[in-house]
Design a protein around this motif. Sequence first.
Motif, PDB file in Angstrom:
ATOM      1  N   ASP A  40      47.155  44.246  46.991  1.00 20.54           N
ATOM      2  CA  ASP A  40      45.699  44.230  46.892  1.00 20.54           C
ATOM      3  C   ASP A  40      45.214  42.880  46.353  1.00 20.54           C
ATOM      4  O   ASP A  40      45.514  42.519  45.220  1.00 20.54           O
ATOM      5  CB  ASP A  40      45.249  45.361  45.955  1.00 20.54           C
ATOM      6  CG  ASP A  40      43.758  45.331  45.674  1.00 20.54           C
ATOM      7  OD1 ASP A  40      43.019  44.743  46.483  1.00 20.54           O
ATOM      8  OD2 ASP A  40      43.349  45.898  44.648  1.00 20.54           O
ATOM      9  N   ILE A  80      39.991  35.583  37.190  1.00 22.74           N
ATOM     10  CA  ILE A  80      40.837  36.780  37.207  1.00 22.74           C
ATOM     11  C   ILE A  80      40.764  37.437  35.831  1.00 22.74           C
ATOM     12  O   ILE A  80      40.946  36.765  34.802  1.00 22.74           O
ATOM     13  CB  ILE A  80      42.293  36.413  37.538  1.00 22.74           C
ATOM     14  CG1 ILE A  80      42.360  35.719  38.903  1.00 22.74           C
ATOM     15  CG2 ILE A  80      43.186  37.656  37.539  1.00 22.74           C
ATOM     16  CD1 ILE A  80      43.732  35.174  39.246  1.00 22.74           C
ATOM     17  N   ASP A 139      44.835  41.547  33.952  1.00 27.11           N
ATOM     18  CA  ASP A 139      45.809  41.392  35.027  1.00 27.11           C
ATOM     19  C   ASP A 139      46.976  40.492  34.621  1.00 27.11           C
ATOM     20  O   ASP A 139      47.915  40.314  35.403  1.00 27.11           O
ATOM     21  CB  ASP A 139      45.143  40.815  36.286  1.00 27.11           C
ATOM     22  CG  ASP A 139      44.188  41.801  36.935  1.00 27.11           C
ATOM     23  OD1 ASP A 139      44.470  43.010  36.885  1.00 27.11           O
ATOM     24  OD2 ASP A 139      43.156  41.364  37.490  1.00 27.11           O
ATOM     25  N   HIS A 173      45.073  45.404  41.679  1.00 30.17           N
ATOM     26  CA  HIS A 173      45.480  46.570  40.903  1.00 30.17           C
ATOM     27  C   HIS A 173      47.000  46.768  40.920  1.00 30.17           C
ATOM     28  O   HIS A 173      47.544  47.462  40.050  1.00 30.17           O
ATOM     29  CB  HIS A 173      44.781  47.827  41.431  1.00 30.17           C
ATOM     30  CG  HIS A 173      45.427  48.423  42.640  1.00 30.17           C
ATOM     31  ND1 HIS A 173      45.142  48.003  43.924  1.00 30.17           N
ATOM     32  CD2 HIS A 173      46.375  49.402  42.769  1.00 30.17           C
ATOM     33  CE1 HIS A 173      45.871  48.691  44.785  1.00 30.17           C
ATOM     34  NE2 HIS A 173      46.622  49.552  44.117  1.00 30.17           N
ATOM     35  N   GLU A 208      41.891  42.132  46.363  1.00 29.77           N
ATOM     36  CA  GLU A 208      40.502  42.310  45.945  1.00 29.77           C
ATOM     37  C   GLU A 208      40.421  42.599  44.449  1.00 29.77           C
ATOM     38  O   GLU A 208      39.665  41.951  43.715  1.00 29.77           O
ATOM     39  CB  GLU A 208      39.854  43.455  46.740  1.00 29.77           C
ATOM     40  CG  GLU A 208      39.770  43.195  48.235  1.00 29.77           C
ATOM     41  CD  GLU A 208      38.904  41.996  48.581  1.00 29.77           C
ATOM     42  OE1 GLU A 208      37.895  41.771  47.856  1.00 29.77           O
ATOM     43  OE2 GLU A 208      39.221  41.287  49.556  1.00 29.77           O
ATOM     44  N   THR A 209      41.220  43.555  43.995  1.00 30.04           N
ATOM     45  CA  THR A 209      41.187  43.924  42.569  1.00 30.04           C
ATOM     46  C   THR A 209      42.507  43.631  41.863  1.00 30.04           C
ATOM     47  O   THR A 209      42.578  43.715  40.637  1.00 30.04           O
ATOM     48  CB  THR A 209      40.886  45.422  42.409  1.00 30.04           C
ATOM     49  OG1 THR A 209      41.981  46.184  42.959  1.00 30.04           O
ATOM     50  CG2 THR A 209      39.605  45.792  43.131  1.00 30.04           C
TER      51      THR A 209
END
Length: 270
Positions: A67, A98, A102, A72, A69-70
Amino acid sequence: NIFDRFNEPVIPMKAIERWLDRFRPEDRDTALLLLNNVEYHSQPRVRRETRALHQKLCERLSESRFDIETFHDVDFSREFTCKSGDVVSYIYRKSNLIPSVDFRTFDFLTADTLKKPGNYRNRALVILDDYIGTGSQFIFNFIGLSDDDVRVVNAYNKTFLVCYVIHQKALENFNLLKTGKIEEAIRIEQEQFPYDDLSSETDCFRRTLSSLDWNNLELVYLEEEKPLLSPDNSALTNAEKSRLEAFLNRYCHEGYAGTSYLLGHHAFFF
């Protein structure tokens, strides 16, 4: 020209003049030639390159179905076993907006992959660095000497080792490991650093390096660096390369066991 490139607040004209004064008058033109062939990564340049590097990483992550986009299912390293990894991680996070959640420390990952290894099976690990010369920091200091670090990397579905510039010598060394030539990689490491006795660590290297799936490690970089005096370097004439080779031999430090033999020409200023 050098003064303009080197950004006065960081390296003032006086500093360049003092550096030139260290050489014999007849060698200063060659010293200037050397300085003009250094790729200087100032803070503004590094920020631009960081955004370009992130785009390239996102392409690779997307190809592997992670992913982008996020993020995750992606963990970014907050520090790494090298002197600049934590600084690069900070710049990378800020330049690409970011979230800090993360980013993980290796202390956390070491403990958590031991308790919950299954949690990382479908995740990607991103390890950030600025410049990779031989790959020895990662191969022999990070993986080679730590069963814990091997466990962390092996816990992930895929690991991305990301940097701005990588020397062709590192690419050769990583390719040896990807093709299972561990003994050759250890032999080359010993030859590259003859003043370091690695005999007491060889068995550990064999065990740790052979327990990692090197084909699950992907290198992501903006530029491949070749030695300054390489035949592939078209920025210098053969005559200039001969001048520089004689100059470097004249001023080298006897017994120096660093990586000057790489003839790298990128410098990072954070």
